[in-house]
Design a protein around this motif. Sequence first.
Motif, PDB file in Angstrom:
ATOM      1  N   ALA A  18       0.930  -0.752   0.279  1.00 34.81           N
ATOM      2  CA  ALA A  18      -0.084   0.161  -0.024  1.00 34.81           C
ATOM      3  C   ALA A  18       1.111   0.975   0.366  1.00 34.81           C
ATOM      4  CB  ALA A  18      -1.020  -0.452   0.893  1.00 34.81           C
ATOM      5  N   LEU A  21       1.938   1.890  -3.640  1.00 34.49           N
ATOM      6  CA  LEU A  21       1.838   2.376  -4.256  1.00 34.49           C
ATOM      7  C   LEU A  21       1.330   3.480  -4.270  1.00 34.49           C
ATOM      8  CD1 LEU A  21      -1.293  -0.679  -4.297  1.00 34.49           C
ATOM      9  CD2 LEU A  21       0.246  -0.114  -6.083  1.00 34.49           C
ATOM     10  N   LEU A  56      -5.882   7.369  -9.384  1.00 32.61           N
ATOM     11  CA  LEU A  56      -5.922   5.334  -8.849  1.00 32.61           C
ATOM     12  C   LEU A  56      -5.359   4.832  -8.481  1.00 32.61           C
ATOM     13  CD1 LEU A  56      -7.848   4.586 -12.132  1.00 32.61           C
ATOM     14  CD2 LEU A  56      -8.994   4.876 -10.591  1.00 32.61           C
ATOM     15  N   LEU A  57      -3.901   5.245  -8.575  1.00 29.31           N
ATOM     16  CA  LEU A  57      -3.366   3.924  -7.787  1.00 29.31           C
ATOM     17  C   LEU A  57      -3.318   4.814  -5.553  1.00 29.31           C
ATOM     18  CD1 LEU A  57       0.315   4.268  -9.972  1.00 29.31           C
ATOM     19  CD2 LEU A  57      -1.089   2.299  -8.593  1.00 29.31           C
ATOM     20  N   THR A  60      -6.382   3.005  -4.959  1.00 32.25           N
ATOM     21  CA  THR A  60      -5.994   1.883  -4.293  1.00 32.25           C
ATOM     22  C   THR A  60      -5.338   1.594  -2.954  1.00 32.25           C
ATOM     23  OG1 THR A  60      -6.261   0.969  -6.809  1.00 32.25           O
ATOM     24  CG2 THR A  60      -4.902  -0.634  -5.328  1.00 32.25           C
ATOM     25  N   LEU A  63      -7.610   2.507  -0.220  1.00 31.26           N
ATOM     26  CA  LEU A  63      -8.438   1.183   0.349  1.00 31.26           C
ATOM     27  C   LEU A  63      -7.415   0.489   0.730  1.00 31.26           C
ATOM     28  CD1 LEU A  63     -11.342   1.580  -2.605  1.00 31.26           C
ATOM     29  CD2 LEU A  63     -11.131   2.532  -0.542  1.00 31.26           C
ATOM     30  N   LEU A  64      -6.334  -0.074   0.655  1.00 37.30           N
ATOM     31  CA  LEU A  64      -5.667  -1.588   0.770  1.00 37.30           C
ATOM     32  C   LEU A  64      -5.335  -1.159   2.041  1.00 37.30           C
ATOM     33  CD1 LEU A  64      -4.229  -4.209   0.063  1.00 37.30           C
ATOM     34  CD2 LEU A  64      -2.328  -2.971  -0.827  1.00 37.30           C
TER      35      LEU A  64
END
Length: 167
Positions: A18, A21, A56-57, A60, A63-64
């Motif tokens: 995470a 990202l 978006l990264l 993500t 959220l991760l």
Amino acid sequence: MSTSSTSVKQGRSELGVALLLLVLGGWAVIDALRLQELAIRGPIGPKTVPLVVGGLLVLTAVLLAIDVLRGGRGEQEAGEDVDLGHGSDFKTLGLLVAAFVANALLIERLGWPVSGAVLFFGTTYALGSRHFIRNAIISIVLSVSTWYLFYLGLDIKLPAGILKGIL
């Protein structure tokens, strides 16, 4: 090793993913914001795609991290078609690295069509195909067609090398 310590280590590694990202997404967004819009050919400028991908990264990553902190865990690889008892195949890896290095060393001297063919042929050989004539023909067709795709379709001038004037 107990199950709880394995679970903690697994959670840390997923938080590391995470974080990776998040860093990559932030980097993409910051770089996109620094782009200068010189001439826009269409309705979408040069900042749009990097901003969307970076956003978006970041999304993500957030959220991760939330999922991992709530106790969610990724499913461990089952190895359905891979024998996890065997180690890495360093011969194949070495041959793949050699094909990429050969491409990098030859692209300026011989041009993309030749170095690309070496790359594609070396990759097929490293991955176990022993149909030399077929692989050579496919490699040449792929390298020349990708050269034309980049040169004519995308207006990216890859070096023609020794085939300059022929292509």
